[in-house]
Design an enzyme around this catalytic site. Sequence first.
Site, PDB file in Angstrom:
ATOM      1  N   SER A 236       0.519  -1.214   0.055  1.00 27.25           N
ATOM      2  CA  SER A 236       0.039   0.019  -0.094  1.00 27.25           C
ATOM      3  C   SER A 236       0.828   1.070  -0.071  1.00 27.25           C
ATOM      4  O   SER A 236       2.006   1.315   0.440  1.00 27.25           O
ATOM      5  CB  SER A 236      -0.846  -0.063   1.247  1.00 27.25           C
ATOM      6  OG  SER A 236      -1.944  -1.119   1.155  1.00 27.25           O
ATOM      7  N   CYS A 388      -4.199   8.792  26.791  1.00 21.71           N
ATOM      8  CA  CYS A 388      -3.131   8.765  27.837  1.00 21.71           C
ATOM      9  C   CYS A 388      -2.045   7.896  27.027  1.00 21.71           C
ATOM     10  O   CYS A 388      -1.688   6.686  27.529  1.00 21.71           O
ATOM     11  CB  CYS A 388      -3.791   7.900  29.059  1.00 21.71           C
ATOM     12  SG  CYS A 388      -2.687   7.944  30.349  1.00 21.71           S
TER      13      CYS A 388
END
Length: 478
Positions: A236, A388
């Site tokens: 890709s 986080c």
Amino acid sequence: MHSAPTALAPDWLAVPDDPDDLAAGVWPASAHRDADGALVIGGVPVGDLVRSHGTPLLVLDEGEVRRRAAALRDAFETAATAHGTSARIYYAGKAFLSTAVARWMVEEGLNVDVCTGGELQVALAASVDPAHIGFHGNNKSAAELESAVEVGVGTIIIDSSIEIERLAAITARTGTVQRVMLRVNSGVHAETHDFLATAHEDQKFGTPLADAAAMVARIRELSGLEFVGLHCHIGSQIFGVAGFRESASRVLDLHAELLEGGPVPQLNLGGGFGIAYTRADDPAPVAELAEGIVAAVAEGCAARGIDLPLLSFEPGRAIIGNAGVTLYEIGTIKDVVLENGSRRYLSVDGGMSDNARPALYGAQFSARLASRESDGEPVLSRVVGKHCESGDIVVDHEYLPADAAPGDLLAVPATGAYCAPLSSNYNHVPRPPIVAVRDGAARVIVRGETVADLLSRDVGITEPDSDALHPQTSEGER
């Protein structure tokens, strides 16, 4: 902080003359700034979109999707016709699939490629003709194969010997004949991220060329399977023709060998055509790409004295990637001064939950202020999310105006492919809505989630109070 180049900036990132400009090829062709300097996409001001749907918000320019789909279809059909054959384009649904997008593809004359039972159900819900669906996957379950055979999927791409027997048992029991292709690994390692290169030998997809002839012989022994050709996908985000040319040459050797045992009417060379995520990216024009690949196959066939087969291709990102723009609101800003330079951190209200590509692949993206223009000097910036994780980076390197401030809207282009499909609820963050725009009108094509949606799956909560939970989308999206 200032706009002088810094050692923290990569070599490919230049200080822009205008930090408000929208680089051609990166943004949808419809994207521009209105008289007030605000971004407009598909004829709809982004401020209107945000007021209706909140942020984060994935905006998909329907006109851009259709334009690119038609351009790829026309380019490959023209190139194939010039060399005496025909071409089919399958839209790679893994890039992003919804019922709306599937319908757009059919209306533009494309087929649809799926790789799971879920994607197959989306295509069927969009009334895609099953005969125009290709079904990929390295571990298709018996239930998925059964469903594909039952609805009449046009082509199943076999990925292993086990799948041959699994599919043969289904067709024997149901008295059906299923068209199949065999996915092979040409050994060509595309110049892309290792996780995006899919034709080298040491990976999960396909079968080595050395084993393919025996597998095709087994397929041909089975009355319920009709062998229609070979499939090879080299990776890709590929910009040039060289990898396709080399891969085609290797696969054509096998193709010629297989012709001795029966017809091989089709050759699928996959997709993987690259797009521009930043100004530094320079993908080949579609017409040049199509002519180069088809010419390489034609030359290879001529050299081997064989007829040119029907060709098929599976672009996804090249159709939908640049049609997508994600809108965020800036929340906090921090300046970090290091020994070799300084960088500004702009935190937005989304992140790796709606765009995992930077964390997965180190993918680079661009960004611009969307709610206004600025005369502030360009400052080296990093756009980060609210999760986080220190690796929660949306845009790793970009120059943005020094006066960017909390509350400003920020737009990240080229997010139409592999952002929504890879999205998650990390940190219990709801996934954003997806809105299609065209000719000044906007409509939701995928509903945004709320915290209540997430809590509804938790069996420890009997009746979550949706009114007491702060949603991530507007009232109109609940």
